[in-house]
Design an enzyme around this catalytic site. Structure first.
Site, PDB file in Angstrom:
ATOM      1  CE  LYS A  21      -4.225  -0.859   1.857  1.00 24.67           C
ATOM      2  NZ  LYS A  21      -5.469  -1.097   3.002  1.00 24.67           N
ATOM      3  CB  ALA A  77      -6.319   0.135   9.158  1.00 21.42           C
TER       4      ALA A  77
HETATM    5  P1  NAP Z   1      -1.839  -2.556  11.256  1.00 20.75           P
HETATM    6  O1  NAP Z   1      -0.507  -1.601  10.530  1.00 20.75           O
HETATM    7  O2  NAP Z   1      -0.561  -3.582  11.462  1.00 20.75           O
HETATM    8  O3  NAP Z   1      -1.475  -1.687  12.975  1.00 20.75           O
HETATM    9  C1  NAP Z   1      -2.133  -3.335  13.941  1.00 20.75           C
HETATM   10  C2  NAP Z   1      -2.323  -2.099  15.117  1.00 20.75           C
HETATM   11  O4  NAP Z   1      -3.390  -2.439  16.198  1.00 20.75           O
HETATM   12  C3  NAP Z   1      -1.295  -0.586  15.481  1.00 20.75           C
HETATM   13  O5  NAP Z   1      -2.211   0.319  16.161  1.00 20.75           O
HETATM   14  C4  NAP Z   1      -0.828  -2.231  16.556  1.00 20.75           C
HETATM   15  O6  NAP Z   1       0.073  -1.219  18.133  1.00 20.75           O
HETATM   16  C5  NAP Z   1      -2.126  -2.576  17.182  1.00 20.75           C
HETATM   17  N1  NAP Z   1      -2.625  -3.856  18.639  1.00 20.75           N
HETATM   18  C6  NAP Z   1      -1.369  -4.988  17.585  1.00 20.75           C
HETATM   19  N2  NAP Z   1      -1.563  -5.426  18.971  1.00 20.75           N
HETATM   20  C7  NAP Z   1      -2.204  -4.935  19.643  1.00 20.75           C
HETATM   21  C8  NAP Z   1      -2.467  -4.986  21.382  1.00 20.75           C
HETATM   22  N3  NAP Z   1      -1.529  -6.519  21.764  1.00 20.75           N
HETATM   23  N4  NAP Z   1      -2.070  -4.137  22.442  1.00 20.75           N
HETATM   24  C9  NAP Z   1      -2.217  -3.080  21.688  1.00 20.75           C
HETATM   25  N5  NAP Z   1      -2.358  -2.225  20.654  1.00 20.75           N
HETATM   26  C10 NAP Z   1      -2.429  -3.388  19.484  1.00 20.75           C
HETATM   27  O7  NAP Z   1      -3.407  -3.359  10.690  1.00 20.75           O
HETATM   28  P2  NAP Z   1      -3.925  -2.220  10.384  1.00 20.75           P
HETATM   29  O8  NAP Z   1      -4.259  -2.593   8.211  1.00 20.75           O
HETATM   30  O9  NAP Z   1      -4.262  -0.748  10.676  1.00 20.75           O
HETATM   31  O10 NAP Z   1      -5.426  -3.164  10.572  1.00 20.75           O
HETATM   32  C11 NAP Z   1      -6.310  -3.162  11.392  1.00 20.75           C
HETATM   33  C12 NAP Z   1      -7.125  -3.990  11.918  1.00 20.75           C
HETATM   34  O11 NAP Z   1      -7.564  -3.091  10.850  1.00 20.75           O
HETATM   35  C13 NAP Z   1      -6.655  -5.355  10.953  1.00 20.75           C
HETATM   36  O12 NAP Z   1      -7.621  -5.816  11.926  1.00 20.75           O
HETATM   37  C14 NAP Z   1      -7.539  -5.771   9.774  1.00 20.75           C
HETATM   38  O13 NAP Z   1      -7.312  -6.426   9.535  1.00 20.75           O
HETATM   39  C15 NAP Z   1      -8.255  -4.597  10.160  1.00 20.75           C
HETATM   40  N6  NAP Z   1      -9.300  -3.717   8.767  1.00 20.75           N
HETATM   41  C16 NAP Z   1      -9.801  -3.789   8.012  1.00 20.75           C
HETATM   42  C17 NAP Z   1     -10.435  -4.236   7.067  1.00 20.75           C
HETATM   43  C18 NAP Z   1     -11.532  -3.412   6.269  1.00 20.75           C
HETATM   44  O14 NAP Z   1     -12.056  -4.168   5.008  1.00 20.75           O
HETATM   45  N7  NAP Z   1     -12.755  -4.089   7.240  1.00 20.75           N
HETATM   46  C19 NAP Z   1      -9.573  -2.959   6.018  1.00 20.75           C
HETATM   47  C20 NAP Z   1      -8.447  -2.667   7.083  1.00 20.75           C
HETATM   48  C21 NAP Z   1      -7.566  -2.980   7.882  1.00 20.75           C
HETATM   49  P3  NAP Z   1       1.201  -1.092  17.712  1.00 20.75           P
HETATM   50  O15 NAP Z   1       1.011   0.922  17.139  1.00 20.75           O
HETATM   51  O16 NAP Z   1       1.742  -0.185  19.111  1.00 20.75           O
HETATM   52  O17 NAP Z   1       1.009  -1.969  17.423  1.00 20.75           O
END
Ligand code: NAP
Length: 280
Positions: A71, A138
């Site tokens: 991305k 996201a």
């Molecule tokens: P990402 O860039 O990997 O970000 C993950 C986020 O989760 C970060 O803010 C991370 O915090 C936090 N996190 C992970 N483990 C944690 C923990 N143990 N305690 C506290 N915070 C934690 O992922 P992303 O792409 O933004 O996606 C986030 C979510 O949205 C995912 O579940 C993804 O599947 C979902 N999503 C859905 C769609 C859809 O079409 N519905 C589209 C995009 C994403 P840190 O920064 O501290 O690591």
């Protein structure tokens, strides 16, 4: 110039891509609207991204979606990236323009906002303060899109505060960064709580947050759709809040992409939702 393809092809560039529900969505719409075409998955490892993107126009594709890990990496390979995608720092949709140039967009945040309006047409980004949890790709899409659509106060809490600060710097003073430990106090008076962390998704621990301070009239959105109801959404629903899972985002971000590629703004119908539900 290549002969125009009457059979329209679009797809998803990512690594891995096998889990994606996007083919179900776009192929359902192609069949429903009688448009000859196909949406396919392109598993492209990072070292082959440039060659793959160079081939998009040459092969006569209408465009593609882009997912992890491409991305951000795709930016320098595109001819034009729109302002919102720049602010988000990520592209999720590429459109091949009539002259063969490639334009990049990000529909994720607007798709999330539309999914909230689908359940509560009165809700607006400026209906009241918003708490967003998370600061990954996201979250950035959601925060930038909420700000672009008029949100007045977005409280942002993330385990790693620097990443929340980066989003605030990119989006502007409407974003107030709060310590992760203070996420429960930050629920006071909000009109929307949005979980953009991966906590609560299949195989991950649940998001820990007591909802006592959350107003009953607030919407609760979770970007996760596997499982369809996260522990957060279950707790919010049980206390009477209206909840929305991430399927609404997935479906709504796909609509403008389909329109750009195939010339029809498609509808989200019960039959489409059923087709997606059948994949779980
Ligand atoms: P990402 O860039 O990997 O970000 C993950 C986020 O989760 C970060 O803010 C991370 O915090 C936090 N996190 C992970 N483990 C944690 C923990 N143990 N305690 C506290 N915070 C934690 O992922 P992303 O792409 O933004 O996606 C986030 C979510 O949205 C995912 O579940 C993804 O599947 C979902 N999503 C859905 C769609 C859809 O079409 N519905 C589209 C995009 C994403 P840190 O920064 O501290 O690591």
């Amino acid at each position: 110039m290549a002969e125009p393809n009457t059979f329209g092809i679009a797809g998803l560039l990512g690594w891995p891509v096998a889990h994606s529900r996007s083919p179900v969505i776009h192929n359902h719409w192609l069949a429903h609207y009688g448009i000859p075409g196909r949406y396919v998955l392109f598993g492209v490892p990072p070292e082959k991204l440039e060659a793959a993107v160079r081939g998009i126009a040459a092969l006569g594709l209408r465009g593609c979606n882009v997912t992890t890990p491409h991305k951000q990496a795709i930016f320098p390979l595109l001819d034009h990236v729109d302002d919102l995608a720049r602010r988000i720092g990520a592209v999720n949709t590429v459109v091949v323009e009539k002259d063969g140039t490639l334009s990049g967009f990000n529909n994720d945040g607007n798709g999330f906002i539309q999914s909230l309006r689908d359940v509560d047409p009165k809700w607006q980004p400026d209906s009241g303060p918003i708490l967003v949890l998370g600061a990954g790709g996201a979250a950035c899409a959601v925060v930038a899109s909420l700000a672009a659509q008029g949100a007045k106060e977005i409280r942002l809490a993330n385990r790693t505060p620097d990443k929340a600060q980066d989003i605030a710097a990119a989006v502007g003073s409407v974003v107030k960064v709060l310590p992760w430990e203070r996420r429960e106090e930050a629920l006071d008076g909000v009109a929307l709580l949005a979980n953009a962390t991966s906590l609560g998704s299949a195989g991950k621990p649940p998001l820990e947050i007591a909802l006592d301070r959350l107003p009953r009239g607030a919407l609760v959105g979770d970007l996760i759709y596997v499982p369809p109801e996260t522990p957060l959404l279950a707790a919010a629903r049980q206390r009477g809040n209206v909840t929305v899972n991430g399927l609404g985002l997935l479906l709504n971000q796909a609509r403008p992409a389909f329109n750009a590629w195939f010339g029809v703004m498609p509808e989200i119908t019960p039959a489409l939702k059923q087709a997606i539900a059948a994949t779980f």
